[in-house]
Motif scaffolding. Structure first.
Motif, PDB file in Angstrom:
ATOM      1  N   ALA A  34       9.534  28.911  -1.650  1.00 33.82           N
ATOM      2  CA  ALA A  34       8.933  29.008  -0.316  1.00 33.82           C
ATOM      3  C   ALA A  34       9.995  29.428   0.679  1.00 33.82           C
ATOM      4  O   ALA A  34      11.165  29.037   0.563  1.00 33.82           O
ATOM      5  CB  ALA A  34       8.308  27.675   0.102  1.00 33.82           C
ATOM      6  N   TYR A  35       9.587  30.243   1.651  1.00 28.36           N
ATOM      7  CA  TYR A  35      10.412  30.621   2.802  1.00 28.36           C
ATOM      8  C   TYR A  35       9.878  29.874   4.015  1.00 28.36           C
ATOM      9  O   TYR A  35       8.661  29.782   4.204  1.00 28.36           O
ATOM     10  CB  TYR A  35      10.301  32.119   3.078  1.00 28.36           C
ATOM     11  N   SER A  36      10.746  29.329   4.854  1.00 24.93           N
ATOM     12  CA  SER A  36      10.258  28.726   6.097  1.00 24.93           C
ATOM     13  C   SER A  36       9.857  29.842   7.065  1.00 24.93           C
ATOM     14  O   SER A  36      10.503  30.895   7.103  1.00 24.93           O
ATOM     15  CB  SER A  36      11.332  27.843   6.729  1.00 24.93           C
ATOM     16  N   PRO A  37       8.791  29.644   7.824  1.00 23.17           N
ATOM     17  CA  PRO A  37       8.321  30.696   8.744  1.00 23.17           C
ATOM     18  C   PRO A  37       9.363  31.134   9.764  1.00 23.17           C
ATOM     19  O   PRO A  37       9.318  32.270  10.234  1.00 23.17           O
ATOM     20  CB  PRO A  37       7.112  30.046   9.428  1.00 23.17           C
ATOM     21  N   ASP A  38      10.295  30.243  10.137  1.00 21.68           N
ATOM     22  CA  ASP A  38      11.333  30.637  11.088  1.00 21.68           C
ATOM     23  C   ASP A  38      12.479  31.387  10.421  1.00 21.68           C
ATOM     24  O   ASP A  38      13.440  31.791  11.086  1.00 21.68           O
ATOM     25  CB  ASP A  38      11.860  29.421  11.848  1.00 21.68           C
ATOM     26  N   GLY A  39      12.405  31.552   9.090  1.00 19.17           N
ATOM     27  CA  GLY A  39      13.400  32.335   8.368  1.00 19.17           C
ATOM     28  C   GLY A  39      14.708  31.634   8.100  1.00 19.17           C
ATOM     29  O   GLY A  39      15.656  32.249   7.606  1.00 19.17           O
ATOM     30  N   ARG A  40      14.787  30.312   8.399  1.00 23.69           N
ATOM     31  CA  ARG A  40      16.064  29.602   8.244  1.00 23.69           C
ATOM     32  C   ARG A  40      16.290  29.091   6.831  1.00 23.69           C
ATOM     33  O   ARG A  40      17.417  29.028   6.366  1.00 23.69           O
ATOM     34  CB  ARG A  40      16.120  28.421   9.217  1.00 23.69           C
TER      35      ARG A  40
ATOM     36  N   ALA B 223      18.887  30.453   4.242  1.00 18.71           N
ATOM     37  CA  ALA B 223      18.319  31.760   3.907  1.00 18.71           C
ATOM     38  C   ALA B 223      19.242  32.909   4.282  1.00 18.71           C
ATOM     39  O   ALA B 223      19.211  33.964   3.649  1.00 18.71           O
ATOM     40  CB  ALA B 223      16.965  31.932   4.599  1.00 18.71           C
ATOM     41  N   ALA B 224      20.069  32.734   5.303  1.00 16.39           N
ATOM     42  CA  ALA B 224      20.939  33.817   5.759  1.00 16.39           C
ATOM     43  C   ALA B 224      22.173  33.956   4.877  1.00 16.39           C
ATOM     44  O   ALA B 224      22.587  35.074   4.552  1.00 16.39           O
ATOM     45  CB  ALA B 224      21.348  33.582   7.212  1.00 16.39           C
TER      46      ALA B 224
ATOM     47  N   LEU C 152      24.196  26.270  -0.303  1.00 14.74           N
ATOM     48  CA  LEU C 152      23.395  25.112  -0.694  1.00 14.74           C
ATOM     49  C   LEU C 152      23.095  24.224   0.502  1.00 14.74           C
ATOM     50  O   LEU C 152      23.963  23.953   1.335  1.00 14.74           O
ATOM     51  CB  LEU C 152      24.136  24.289  -1.746  1.00 14.74           C
ATOM     52  N   GLY C 153      21.846  23.778   0.585  1.00 13.54           N
ATOM     53  CA  GLY C 153      21.447  22.792   1.567  1.00 13.54           C
ATOM     54  C   GLY C 153      21.150  21.472   0.874  1.00 13.54           C
ATOM     55  O   GLY C 153      21.559  21.244  -0.261  1.00 13.54           O
TER      56      GLY C 153
END
Length: 595
Positions: free
Chosen positions: A96-102, A118-119, A123-124
């Motif tokens: 999944a991608y977060s809608p804000d692109g983060r 995402a940028a 790792l988070g």
């Protein structure tokens, strides 16, 4: 559109609708022109079947997850590979991608979710909670929440700001997928198990089932805005251990699932500090960490203790000696010693400077609660059991004293900063101060509610002028030291009562002025700043908190609010806080009281 040589497992439109991406068992991703149906690119690199593909919100990137345990990031305009993410957490089953692109999120066969920047691809946090494969994940349209479904028959809701679990909802059968409604107020989950046609619950909780082609389909709708308390329940994971680092900049906390997290003491930003080797809490019995978090001790049901370097994830010595499951592990302040207690009430002391040396064994004959605590200088070990306390000298390995102190059960103990005094919390809600040298009692601090409301944690402030204690009465009491005519006395000066379960841990910032952190069985970590006025009145302000599912609103007056969004109107209305005057959603005038 033909081209794949095996089953197609995932298909998705690009945000603009001009492209289609598909992937499957042949290990390739194919990009198609949705108008001409022509093949644009064939993306190769995965070595095993691909189970999920997703576009970024701007459509410039595509991510693919595979059974080869990698996530690959592709450029959708050139078809080139940007970079490869290697989570090493089992098959990548969903993305999944977060809608804000983060954020990018990946769901894995081992039941965990991995977040990525995402940028940068860094790792988070790792989100643990599911016990079986993660089958579906999706971010809310507002990017505030992440929902996940699993074969463990649960749907879990995660807070993206704190990377913590907000709620768990159990279903009747395996959940195969999950989706948010466009307004972020509902979650839908689906399964394909054969079930009977039925409807469960009221208007906010509906289940529609139908038989299709011999297979039972079920869709469950969960309203997360109107009645979160009745359908979504936070997973309350007690905090077993909490401590500041010696420089006061970070906070380490370990919960009952043996998950270790690190918080920035100033900002509250958190990250998981636990190496992947410890991601199986059912295989371990308890855990402890050194004051600086550099080493972790993990015990297993067999009674063995394994040491790990937490920064490099490399194993250290294995301590063998216990014959039953270990219930308590404690490091000394100097990190040289470990005290361990097993289910047979055997206390063992381990010298980490010489792990081959024969360790000291203390057999406790009676009682089911054994509390162990090291002195600040790491020269003594105090062992409390029932109403008895034993002092043990670490260097000479001799017993110093054995005293019957109280008729109440000892629940917690802590040395004062100078090592001359031990504060003992009992099951009657009292704290007794015991002089180590004279073996005499000083003040008896009475401030917690009694009636078997035990004092579960005690901590002296770095200056020695304050004591903070937490207990089963869901409060933290602050005590002030006073000296008059050479005699010491303690008085109750403040109480923090905004907790929802017993307070199990409290620790003072070793360098920060009048700052402390609390850990609670409601799963929350909270940092407080104390202040006092010229008259000596003490107040506590919460600087930040993690995993806070409920706000304390006793006596709150809420009036003359304008411009409330429909979501906020609904949230307030569910608690009978507001009485709408008209139906104009953009300019509501609201007045009400919450008791």
């Amino acid at each position: 559109m033909s081209g794949h040589t095996g089953n197609v497992k995932s298909v998705v439109f690009s945000p603009c609708g001009k492209q289609i991406a598909s992937a499957g068992d042949d290990g390739t991703v194919r990009l198609w022109d949705s108008e001409t149906r022509e093949s644009l690119f064939v993306l190769k690199g995965h070595t095993k079947p691909i189970l999920s593909v997703k576009y970024s919100p701007d459509g410039r990137q595509l991510i693919s997850g595979s059974e080869d345990q990698t996530v690959r990031v592709w450029n959708t305009q050139s078809g080139e590979l940007d970079h490869v993410l290697r989570p090493s957490l089992g098959y990548v089953l969903c993305l999944a991608y977060s809608p804000d692109g983060r954020w990018v999120a990946s769901g894995h066969k081992k039941g965990v979710l991995q977040l990525w920047n995402a940028a940068t691809g860094e790792l988070g946090p790792v989100l643990r909670g599911h016990f079986e494969s993660v089958t579906g994940i999706e971010f809310s349209p507002c990017s505030q929440w992440l929902a996940s479904s699993s074969h463990d028959r649960t749907v879990r809701l995660w807070d993206m700001y704190s990377s913590t679990l907000l709620s768990v909802s159990s279903g009747l059968s395996t959940c195969e997928c999950v989706a948010f409604s466009p307004d972020s107020l509902q979650i839908a989950s689906g399964s394909n198990r054969r079930v009977r046609l039925q409807e469960v619950g009221g208007n906010d909780w509906k289940v529609r089932l139908r038989e299709v082609g011999g297979c039972g389909w079920k869709v469950r709708l969960r309203d997360i805005a109107t009645r979160p308390s009745s359908r979504f329940r936070r997973e309350d994971v007690p905090m077993d251990q909490i401590a500041y680092t010696p420089d006061g900049r970070n906070i380490f906390a370990q919960d009952s699932n043996r998950v270790l997290r690190k918080w920035d003491a100033g900002t509250g930003e958190s990250s998981e500090f636990l190496p992947p080797e410890f991601a199986e809490p059912e295989r371990t019995s308890c855990m402890a960490f050194t004051p600086d978090g550099s080493q972790i001790a993990v015990s297993y049901p067999s009674g063995s203790i394994h040491l790990w370097n937490s920064q490099t994830s490399t194993p250290g010595p294995v301590l063998e000696g216990h014959s039953s499951r270990i219930s308590t592990l404690v490091y000394s302040p100097c990190s040289r010693w470990i005290a361990s207690v097993d289910w047979e009430n055997t206390v063992r002391l381990w010298d980490l400077h010489n792990t081959e040396q024969l360790h000291v064994v203390v057999e406790i004959e009676q009682g089911d609660i054994v509390v162990v605590v090291f002195s600040p200088n790491s020269d003594q070990l105090a062992i409390g059991n029932r109403g008895t306390i034993r002092l043990f000298d670490l260097l000479s390995t001799e017993h110093l004293t054995f005293n019957e102190l109280t008729d109440d059960l000892i629940q917690s103990m802590v040395y004062s900063l100078n090592g001359r005094q031990i504060a003992i919390g009992d099951t009657d809600g009292c704290i007794q101060l015991w002089d180590v040298k004279s073996t005499k009692f000083g003040d008896k601090l009475i401030g917690h509610h009694s009636n078997q409301n035990s004092v579960r944690c005690i901590a002296y402030s770095p200056c020695g002028q304050w004591i903070a204690s937490g207990g089963q009465d869901t409060t933290v009491v602050i005590w002030r030291r006073q000296v008059m005519g050479g005699a010491e006395s303690w008085s109750r000066c403040h109480s923090i009562g905004s907790f929802f379960r017993l307070v199990c841990n409290v620790a003072w910032n070793p360098v920060g002025p009048m700052e402390l952190v609390t850990g609670c069985w409601d799963g929350s970590i909270r940092v407080w700043r104390l202040s006092s006025d010229k008259d000596g009145n003490v107040a506590a302000k919460m600087l930040w908190g993690s995993n806070l599912g409920i706000l304390h609103t006793a006596g709150l007056v809420f009036e003359n609010a304008t411009g409330l969004s429909p979501v906020n109107q609904k949230l307030l209305d569910q608690h009978n806080v507001i009485a709408p005057i008209n139906d104009q959603s953009d300019s509501q005038l609201v007045k009400g009281r919450k008791n």
